[in-house]
Write a protein that holds these residues in place. Structure first.
Motif, PDB file in Angstrom:
ATOM      1  N   LEU A  88      40.973  29.940  50.878  1.00 54.29           N
ATOM      2  CA  LEU A  88      41.503  30.481  49.628  1.00 54.29           C
ATOM      3  C   LEU A  88      40.645  30.134  48.420  1.00 54.29           C
ATOM      4  O   LEU A  88      40.857  30.686  47.328  1.00 54.29           O
ATOM      5  CB  LEU A  88      42.921  29.950  49.390  1.00 54.29           C
ATOM      6  CG  LEU A  88      44.032  30.483  50.296  1.00 54.29           C
ATOM      7  CD1 LEU A  88      45.348  29.778  49.992  1.00 54.29           C
ATOM      8  CD2 LEU A  88      44.181  31.992  50.118  1.00 54.29           C
ATOM      9  N   LEU A  89      39.693  29.230  48.571  1.00 53.54           N
ATOM     10  CA  LEU A  89      38.920  28.767  47.427  1.00 53.54           C
ATOM     11  C   LEU A  89      38.206  29.914  46.716  1.00 53.54           C
ATOM     12  O   LEU A  89      38.368  30.119  45.509  1.00 53.54           O
ATOM     13  CB  LEU A  89      37.895  27.718  47.870  1.00 53.54           C
ATOM     14  CG  LEU A  89      38.405  26.287  48.044  1.00 53.54           C
ATOM     15  CD1 LEU A  89      37.303  25.393  48.601  1.00 53.54           C
ATOM     16  CD2 LEU A  89      38.895  25.732  46.710  1.00 53.54           C
ATOM     17  N   ALA A  90      37.386  30.654  47.446  1.00 45.89           N
ATOM     18  CA  ALA A  90      36.603  31.723  46.823  1.00 45.89           C
ATOM     19  C   ALA A  90      37.483  32.836  46.246  1.00 45.89           C
ATOM     20  O   ALA A  90      37.279  33.243  45.096  1.00 45.89           O
ATOM     21  CB  ALA A  90      35.593  32.286  47.817  1.00 45.89           C
ATOM     22  N   PRO A  91      38.474  33.370  47.002  1.00 47.22           N
ATOM     23  CA  PRO A  91      39.295  34.437  46.423  1.00 47.22           C
ATOM     24  C   PRO A  91      40.038  34.015  45.160  1.00 47.22           C
ATOM     25  O   PRO A  91      40.074  34.764  44.177  1.00 47.22           O
ATOM     26  CB  PRO A  91      40.271  34.782  47.557  1.00 47.22           C
ATOM     27  CG  PRO A  91      39.596  34.341  48.801  1.00 47.22           C
ATOM     28  CD  PRO A  91      38.806  33.137  48.419  1.00 47.22           C
ATOM     29  N   LEU A  92      40.628  32.814  45.172  1.00 43.17           N
ATOM     30  CA  LEU A  92      41.389  32.375  44.001  1.00 43.17           C
ATOM     31  C   LEU A  92      40.461  32.033  42.837  1.00 43.17           C
ATOM     32  O   LEU A  92      40.793  32.294  41.672  1.00 43.17           O
ATOM     33  CB  LEU A  92      42.255  31.173  44.371  1.00 43.17           C
ATOM     34  CG  LEU A  92      43.414  31.463  45.335  1.00 43.17           C
ATOM     35  CD1 LEU A  92      44.199  30.195  45.631  1.00 43.17           C
ATOM     36  CD2 LEU A  92      44.338  32.526  44.766  1.00 43.17           C
ATOM     37  N   TRP A  93      39.288  31.452  43.127  1.00 42.03           N
ATOM     38  CA  TRP A  93      38.336  31.142  42.052  1.00 42.03           C
ATOM     39  C   TRP A  93      37.840  32.417  41.388  1.00 42.03           C
ATOM     40  O   TRP A  93      37.625  32.462  40.167  1.00 42.03           O
ATOM     41  CB  TRP A  93      37.159  30.355  42.623  1.00 42.03           C
ATOM     42  CG  TRP A  93      36.097  30.035  41.616  1.00 42.03           C
ATOM     43  CD1 TRP A  93      36.067  28.987  40.747  1.00 42.03           C
ATOM     44  CD2 TRP A  93      34.893  30.791  41.364  1.00 42.03           C
ATOM     45  NE1 TRP A  93      34.927  29.041  39.970  1.00 42.03           N
ATOM     46  CE2 TRP A  93      34.192  30.130  40.326  1.00 42.03           C
ATOM     47  CE3 TRP A  93      34.356  31.951  41.920  1.00 42.03           C
ATOM     48  CZ2 TRP A  93      32.974  30.601  39.845  1.00 42.03           C
ATOM     49  CZ3 TRP A  93      33.139  32.419  41.429  1.00 42.03           C
ATOM     50  CH2 TRP A  93      32.470  31.752  40.404  1.00 42.03           C
ATOM     51  N   ALA A  94      37.636  33.466  42.167  1.00 45.49           N
ATOM     52  CA  ALA A  94      37.101  34.718  41.625  1.00 45.49           C
ATOM     53  C   ALA A  94      38.151  35.550  40.907  1.00 45.49           C
ATOM     54  O   ALA A  94      37.807  36.383  40.059  1.00 45.49           O
ATOM     55  CB  ALA A  94      36.479  35.547  42.758  1.00 45.49           C
ATOM     56  N   LEU A  95      39.424  35.347  41.222  1.00 45.62           N
ATOM     57  CA  LEU A  95      40.486  36.205  40.683  1.00 45.62           C
ATOM     58  C   LEU A  95      40.527  36.266  39.154  1.00 45.62           C
ATOM     59  O   LEU A  95      40.730  37.355  38.586  1.00 45.62           O
ATOM     60  CB  LEU A  95      41.840  35.734  41.239  1.00 45.62           C
ATOM     61  CG  LEU A  95      43.052  36.596  40.894  1.00 45.62           C
ATOM     62  CD1 LEU A  95      42.881  38.011  41.451  1.00 45.62           C
ATOM     63  CD2 LEU A  95      44.332  35.952  41.438  1.00 45.62           C
ATOM     64  N   PRO A  96      40.344  35.165  38.406  1.00 43.17           N
ATOM     65  CA  PRO A  96      40.436  35.240  36.934  1.00 43.17           C
ATOM     66  C   PRO A  96      39.421  36.170  36.270  1.00 43.17           C
ATOM     67  O   PRO A  96      39.614  36.544  35.107  1.00 43.17           O
ATOM     68  CB  PRO A  96      40.215  33.783  36.496  1.00 43.17           C
ATOM     69  CG  PRO A  96      40.683  32.977  37.656  1.00 43.17           C
ATOM     70  CD  PRO A  96      40.271  33.762  38.852  1.00 43.17           C
ATOM     71  N   TYR A  97      38.340  36.533  36.970  1.00 39.25           N
ATOM     72  CA  TYR A  97      37.398  37.471  36.372  1.00 39.25           C
ATOM     73  C   TYR A  97      38.048  38.824  36.086  1.00 39.25           C
ATOM     74  O   TYR A  97      37.668  39.505  35.128  1.00 39.25           O
ATOM     75  CB  TYR A  97      36.194  37.676  37.295  1.00 39.25           C
ATOM     76  CG  TYR A  97      35.156  36.589  37.197  1.00 39.25           C
ATOM     77  CD1 TYR A  97      34.336  36.490  36.084  1.00 39.25           C
ATOM     78  CD2 TYR A  97      34.990  35.666  38.223  1.00 39.25           C
ATOM     79  CE1 TYR A  97      33.371  35.491  35.986  1.00 39.25           C
ATOM     80  CE2 TYR A  97      34.031  34.665  38.142  1.00 39.25           C
ATOM     81  CZ  TYR A  97      33.225  34.575  37.024  1.00 39.25           C
ATOM     82  OH  TYR A  97      32.283  33.584  36.941  1.00 39.25           O
ATOM     83  N   LEU A  98      39.025  39.210  36.897  1.00 38.08           N
ATOM     84  CA  LEU A  98      39.651  40.526  36.727  1.00 38.08           C
ATOM     85  C   LEU A  98      40.437  40.614  35.422  1.00 38.08           C
ATOM     86  O   LEU A  98      40.149  41.490  34.586  1.00 38.08           O
ATOM     87  CB  LEU A  98      40.539  40.851  37.929  1.00 38.08           C
ATOM     88  CG  LEU A  98      39.844  41.386  39.187  1.00 38.08           C
ATOM     89  CD1 LEU A  98      38.920  40.332  39.817  1.00 38.08           C
ATOM     90  CD2 LEU A  98      40.874  41.830  40.223  1.00 38.08           C
ATOM     91  N   PRO A  99      41.426  39.741  35.178  1.00 35.14           N
ATOM     92  CA  PRO A  99      42.144  39.839  33.897  1.00 35.14           C
ATOM     93  C   PRO A  99      41.256  39.524  32.695  1.00 35.14           C
ATOM     94  O   PRO A  99      41.441  40.103  31.624  1.00 35.14           O
ATOM     95  CB  PRO A  99      43.267  38.809  34.040  1.00 35.14           C
ATOM     96  CG  PRO A  99      42.811  37.856  35.084  1.00 35.14           C
ATOM     97  CD  PRO A  99      42.002  38.677  36.033  1.00 35.14           C
ATOM     98  N   ALA A 100      40.281  38.618  32.870  1.00 37.20           N
ATOM     99  CA  ALA A 100      39.393  38.284  31.747  1.00 37.20           C
ATOM    100  C   ALA A 100      38.605  39.515  31.295  1.00 37.20           C
ATOM    101  O   ALA A 100      38.477  39.785  30.090  1.00 37.20           O
ATOM    102  CB  ALA A 100      38.439  37.161  32.139  1.00 37.20           C
TER     103      ALA A 100
END
Length: 560
Positions: free
Chosen positions: A218-230
């Motif tokens: 889950l590290l990579a998917p969750l780390w990358a997720l904030p780029y979308l709303p940002a």
């Protein structure tokens, strides 16, 4: 005569102050005060981002095996390098063209700049994301070569992480470009509030969730997720800024007289400018994009090469040992972003004396900001790095090597930025490419034999090159150097407070925590007292609030 967009790039290093309606500053103190205000605002965002990065590294190294942590750090570094390629340097181009079009009153051309940048970045970043997703499996096997037996470093899991990062890649590229556009409007809110604070905190929370779940997958998917709303938030913010700027725009008389906005022949010239604008935009932007790619490559390539040559476990140790550099780099960037417009304007007016003063003052500020951390890293590197786990103690030597190197680098100040603002951006590009070549060459030569120590030597050589070469170049061309009374005071004060005192405490009191903490506390008091006593020499009196405190202290002395 006012230049249309397709002609602006013919003079890429001409600053705003040379355009119609610009006027020089009213004095060096005002310039320093403006740099100080902007720098403090940027430092707030940089501080949150730096602390979040260190906390994120701490959570990962404490919650997962070194192999799993190294696999994630390597995938993240590869993602950031590819993202730098996909942005094409558009963030720099949008800052330049939007700022200049605003200064000319040509607000109607800003959407053209936005479309040129965003469409190209969208196409390239999506293509890069598709390529990363398709090549995830072979890349994963390369990154964990020889480490198949280590838990958490299996190629299938690394490939899944790379595919998750591929989904976020276009959003990250668009975010960087939109942030560049916002800075073109002189709005630092999106960069600090959304990117430095919002995205960093969300990524820290996301990694904490993955650690609580005990899932390295889950590290990579969750780390990358904030780029979308940002990216979405900044996009809406930039649209709002653009509407406000257009509504409050006033067209200067020079623009009306130039015929750019008129009918007839002027209209045909504008139409030609519209057709040629994308070519001119990218002709200006690509060298800056290449220079930015060289910079991120120097910062991240070591981690990837260590993972390939020595495995993810050593990559994790190397990543953890170099995280203290992040705070210093963010501090340097915060001051640089505030000072760059000032330097550009002063060099345009030929005010080398003012530029010299600002250069020396900002260098002293950078030393006061970063040397305490670097000196402590040199003194206590092996002890500090164990906070990530006892298996990370091998990174102590890396901290010492890079800490000493950063003392040299920060003593040069924002030297590369000064070189670029003198109109010699091509020199900066050559310096950066040479540094990448030296870095990669030394890494390939030294990592197989010396491991992460060899990687640290390669990075140290690259850092030294990217500072000493432009230092010699600006000294030879514009006769500027960072050494002044304030710089010397900052060096002595920092070295005494966080170099001499900790070493003396260790010699007299031993390596115990009590003696070390006491020495650091005494060093902080000496530093604070020295900064107040020498506030005029250090130009700290221009900082927001300090001028009022100084005036209050003087009034109290006169009334006694």
């Amino acid at each position: 005569m006012t230049q249309p967009l397709n002609q602006l790039s013919a003079q890429p290093d001409v600053p705003l102050s040379t355009q119609p309606g610009a006027r020089p500053d009213q004095g060096p103190d005002r310039r320093l005060a403006e740099v100080a205000r902007g720098g403090l605002l940027n430092l707030a965002g940089a501080g949150v981002a730096g602390l979040s990065t260190i906390a994120l590294t701490l959570i990962i190294t404490r919650s997962f095996s070194a192999a799993a942590a190294g696999a994630f750090f390597t995938a993240m570094s590869l993602f950031l390098i590819i993202e730098a390629v996909a942005t094409l340097g558009a963030a720099t181009g949008t800052v330049y063209f939007i700022a200049r079009l605003r200064s000319l009153g040509q607000h109607h051309r800003i959407p053209e700049v936005m479309r040129t940048a965003l469409r190209s970045v969208a196409v390239v970043s999506v293509a890069a994301a598709v390529a990363l997703a398709l090549l995830a499996a072979p890349l994963a096997r390369l990154l964990v070569h020889g480490q198949l037996g280590h838990a958490g470093a299996r190629p299938a899991e690394v490939a899944t992480a790379l595919r998750a990062l591929a989904v976020a890649l276009p959003f990250a590229a668009m975010l960087d470009t939109l942030l560049g556009a916002s800075r073109g409007f002189r709005a630092m809110g999106p960069t600090n509030a959304v990117d430095r604070i919002g995205r960093s905190v969300l990524q820290l929370a996301a990694v904490a969730i993955a650690a609580a779940a005990g899932s390295a997958a889950l590290l990579a998917p969750l780390w990358a997720l904030p780029y979308l709303p940002a990216a979405c938030v900044v996009g809406l913010w930039v649209r709002r800024i653009q509407r406000r700027s257009r509504a409050g725009a006033k067209v200067p008389a020079q623009v009306m007289a130039s015929g750019v906005m008129a009918s007839g022949p002027g209209k045909h010239r504008a139409g030609r400018a519209d057709r040629e604008a994308p070519l001119r935009f990218w002709r200006f932007t690509w060298p800056r994009g290449l220079a930015a790619l060289a910079q991120i490559t120097i910062q991240r390539i070591d981690i990837v090469l260590v993972a390939i040559m020595r495995g993810p476990a050593e990559a994790a140790i190397y990543t953890a040992a170099t995280r203290f550099l992040v705070a210093g780099q963010l501090g340097n960037e915060a001051i640089s972003m505030a000072a760059q417009p000032r330097f550009t304007e002063m060099f345009a007016h030929g005010d080398h004396r003012g530029a010299d003063r600002v250069y020396k003052a900002t260098t002293a500020w950078l030393i006061l900001l970063t040397w305490p951390m670097y000196l402590l890293a040199v003194s206590y590197g092996p002890q500090i790095v164990t906070v990530f786990g006892h298996s990370y103690r091998a990174g102590g030597t890396v901290m010492v090597i890079l800490g000493l190197t950063m003392l040299l680098a920060t003593a040069c100040g924002q030297v590369d930025m000064v070189l670029v603002t003198t109109g010699r951006s091509s020199w900066s590009l050559i310096n950066g490419l040479l540094a990448v070549t030296v870095n990669v060459g030394l890494d390939v030569l030294l990592i197989p034999r010396y491991g992460i120590t060899g990687a640290a030597i390669g990075w140290a050589a690259a850092i030294a090159l990217t500072n000493l070469m432009p230092l010699a170049q600006i000294a030879a061309t514009v006769r500027l150097h960072p050494v002044g009374r304030g710089t010397v005071i900052a060096v002595i004060l920092s070295a005494l407070s966080f170099g001499v005192l900790p070493v003396t405490a260790r010699v007299l009191g031993g390596p115990g925590a009590a003696a070390s903490l006491t020495a650091i506390a005494c060093g902080a008091l000496v530093m604070a007292g020295g900064m107040w006593h020498f506030r005029r020499d250090l130009n700290l009196s221009v900082m927001p609030g300090l001028a009022q405190l100084g005036a209050l202290a003087r009034r109290r002395r006169t009334t006694r």
